[in-house]
Design an enzyme around this catalytic site. Structure first.
Site, PDB file in Angstrom:
ATOM      1  N   HIS A 137       0.833  -1.208   0.000  1.00 23.72           N
ATOM      2  CA  HIS A 137       0.000   0.000   0.000  1.00 23.72           C
ATOM      3  C   HIS A 137       0.872   1.264   0.000  1.00 23.72           C
ATOM      4  O   HIS A 137       0.665   2.173  -0.809  1.00 23.72           O
ATOM      5  CB  HIS A 137      -0.940   0.018   1.212  1.00 23.72           C
ATOM      6  CG  HIS A 137      -1.618   1.344   1.386  1.00 23.72           C
ATOM      7  ND1 HIS A 137      -2.700   1.745   0.620  1.00 23.72           N
ATOM      8  CD2 HIS A 137      -1.334   2.396   2.201  1.00 23.72           C
ATOM      9  CE1 HIS A 137      -3.047   2.970   0.964  1.00 23.72           C
ATOM     10  NE2 HIS A 137      -2.236   3.391   1.920  1.00 23.72           N
ATOM     11  N   HIS A 142       1.469   4.928  -2.542  1.00 25.81           N
ATOM     12  CA  HIS A 142       1.749   6.333  -2.231  1.00 25.81           C
ATOM     13  C   HIS A 142       2.998   6.910  -2.888  1.00 25.81           C
ATOM     14  O   HIS A 142       3.021   8.092  -3.227  1.00 25.81           O
ATOM     15  CB  HIS A 142       1.937   6.512  -0.711  1.00 25.81           C
ATOM     16  CG  HIS A 142       0.658   6.525   0.070  1.00 25.81           C
ATOM     17  ND1 HIS A 142      -0.219   7.584   0.058  1.00 25.81           N
ATOM     18  CD2 HIS A 142       0.120   5.611   0.920  1.00 25.81           C
ATOM     19  CE1 HIS A 142      -1.248   7.327   0.858  1.00 25.81           C
ATOM     20  NE2 HIS A 142      -1.077   6.127   1.393  1.00 25.81           N
ATOM     21  N   GLU A 183      -5.863   9.215  -0.278  1.00 20.02           N
ATOM     22  CA  GLU A 183      -6.199   7.787  -0.263  1.00 20.02           C
ATOM     23  C   GLU A 183      -7.208   7.386  -1.344  1.00 20.02           C
ATOM     24  O   GLU A 183      -7.052   6.353  -1.971  1.00 20.02           O
ATOM     25  CB  GLU A 183      -6.748   7.373   1.111  1.00 20.02           C
ATOM     26  CG  GLU A 183      -5.732   7.467   2.237  1.00 20.02           C
ATOM     27  CD  GLU A 183      -4.571   6.469   2.144  1.00 20.02           C
ATOM     28  OE1 GLU A 183      -4.553   5.624   1.224  1.00 20.02           O
ATOM     29  OE2 GLU A 183      -3.664   6.574   2.987  1.00 20.02           O
ATOM     30  N   SER A 202      -3.790   0.628  -4.652  1.00 18.27           N
ATOM     31  CA  SER A 202      -3.259  -0.634  -4.140  1.00 18.27           C
ATOM     32  C   SER A 202      -4.353  -1.696  -3.993  1.00 18.27           C
ATOM     33  O   SER A 202      -4.116  -2.747  -3.411  1.00 18.27           O
ATOM     34  CB  SER A 202      -2.546  -0.402  -2.795  1.00 18.27           C
ATOM     35  OG  SER A 202      -3.398   0.250  -1.869  1.00 18.27           O
TER      36      SER A 202
HETATM   37  N1  HBI Z   1       1.102   6.067  10.342  1.00 22.42           N
HETATM   38  N2  HBI Z   1       2.432   4.560   9.210  1.00 22.42           N
HETATM   39  C1  HBI Z   1       1.424   5.433   9.210  1.00 22.42           C
HETATM   40  N3  HBI Z   1       0.732   5.671   8.064  1.00 22.42           N
HETATM   41  C2  HBI Z   1      -0.312   6.551   8.026  1.00 22.42           C
HETATM   42  O1  HBI Z   1      -0.928   6.742   6.967  1.00 22.42           O
HETATM   43  C3  HBI Z   1      -0.666   7.227   9.218  1.00 22.42           C
HETATM   44  C4  HBI Z   1       0.089   6.952  10.373  1.00 22.42           C
HETATM   45  N4  HBI Z   1      -0.220   7.588  11.517  1.00 22.42           N
HETATM   46  C5  HBI Z   1      -1.261   8.547  11.596  1.00 22.42           C
HETATM   47  C6  HBI Z   1      -1.985   8.790  10.353  1.00 22.42           C
HETATM   48  N5  HBI Z   1      -1.706   8.150   9.258  1.00 22.42           N
HETATM   49  C7  HBI Z   1      -3.082   9.823  10.381  1.00 22.42           C
HETATM   50  O2  HBI Z   1      -2.663  10.851  11.245  1.00 22.42           O
HETATM   51  C8  HBI Z   1      -3.386  10.575   9.104  1.00 22.42           C
HETATM   52  O3  HBI Z   1      -3.773   9.717   8.088  1.00 22.42           O
HETATM   53  C9  HBI Z   1      -4.433  11.636   9.332  1.00 22.42           C
HETATM   54 FE    FE Z   2      -2.260   5.230   2.852  1.00 22.03          FE
END
Ligand code: HBI
Ligand code: FE
Length: 301
Positions: A137, A142, A183, A202
């Site tokens: 993903h 991304h 997303e 994804s």
């Molecule tokens: N951590 N690894 C990871 N990936 C994310 O997309 C992610 C996160 N921590 C918090 C978070 N997303 C959210 O804060 C945001 O999508 C708003």
């Molecule tokens: Fe994501």
């Protein structure tokens, strides 16, 4: 000391990094030699399945970047190598993490052009759907668009905005912007609608559903509207937002959100399925998919 290349599936693939040393910023060592042959093969299969679907469905910026970054279909990519290629283009790097990290750490990485990417790969039993972001993903979905200069600037600005939103206790509004664009966003192209959101990129099933199914609404992007709109985390989206291009997305978001947050405090949320006055409707969903699952409210019938 590095572990030997394992042939056997780890006991719990999610926790493969549980014992790993974690840095203060939540990054870890990717430990490339530790992926098993099955895990590399799983990447290969996920990659091949998606690569076949994306021409004519993913936006050109994504497809071009995928080629420019030489994103590998052979096995789980080396984050360090990928970071070298990416940073030469836009200054972004890919930082390995064990899974979800705290919001403040996540935003801090984005604000500094580092994309935190899950280093584990989903288990075989969850090939088609998982809630936590894994390497497929994060890296396949991304990373390619981070090679696009305008998108690169947008995501950095989002990270900076995230730190401010956290401070104001309005993360939920900003998180919806991320969800409905980064997303699950769609984008216009001369040839019709295309995908740019990583959650779609994804997922083979959502790649088809988001573009070709008659069930969901597809409506033109409007920042305030998007921030008011709830979303589903356990199924396809009931409404997809369509941006015109990355310049306009960046421009809409390149402002102080403080006055907007003030207005949003008083504005009611919009349900995931709902259409509201002022919507630029591209397709009005018939919701047959959701209704079959007992999910669509009567009002959408
Ligand atoms: N951590 N690894 C990871 N990936 C994310 O997309 C992610 C996160 N921590 C918090 C978070 N997303 C959210 O804060 C945001 O999508 C708003
Ligand atoms: Fe994501």
């Amino acid at each position: 000391m590095r572990r030997a290349n394992r042939e056997a599936e780890p006991q719990n693939p999610r926790n493969r990094y549980a014992g790993a040393r974690r840095n203060a910023d939540w990054t870890i060592d990717q430990d490339l030699p530790s992926y098993s042959a099955q895990e590399h093969d799983r990447w290969r299969r996920l990659y091949a399945r998606q690569a076949k679907l994306l021409p004519g469905r993913a936006c050109n910026a994504f497809l071009e970047a995928k080629t420019r970054l030489e994103l590998s279909g052979d096995g789980i990519p080396d984050f360090a190598l990928l970071s070298e290629k990416l940073s030469a283009l836009t200054g972004w790097r890919v930082a390995p993490v064990a899974g979800l990290i705290p919001d403040d750490a996540f935003f801090d990485h984005l604000a500094n052009r580092r994309f935190p990417a899950g280093a584990f790969i989903r288990p075989e039993a969850e090939l088609d759907y998982l809630e936590e972001p894994d390497v497929f993903h994060d890296v396949f979905g991304h990373v390619p668009l981070l090679a696009d200069p305008v998108y690169a600037q947008f995501l950095e600005a989002y990270g900076k905005g995230g730190r401010r939103a956290l401070g104001r206790g309005q993360l939920h509004h900003l998180a919806r912007l991320y969800w409905h664009t980064v997303e699950f966003g769609l984008i216009q192209s001369p040839g019709g609608l295309r995908i740019f959101g990583a959650g779609i990129m994804s997922s083979p099933a959502e790649t088809i559903f988001s573009l070709e199914d008659s069930s969901p609404n597809r409506i033109g992007f409007d920042l305030e509207r998007v921030m008011r709109t709830r979303y589903l985390i356990d199924d396809f989206q009931q409404t997809y937002f369509v941006i015109e291009n990355f310049e306009k997305l960046l421009h809409a978001c390149y402002q102080d959100f403080a006055p907007l947050y003030e207005r949003l405090r008083a504005a009611p949320d919009i349900e995931a399925h709902a259409l509201v006055e002022g919507d630029r409707i591209i397709t009005k969903g018939d919701f047959h998919y959701f209704r079959a699952k007992g999910k669509a409210p009567a009002s959408t019938a």
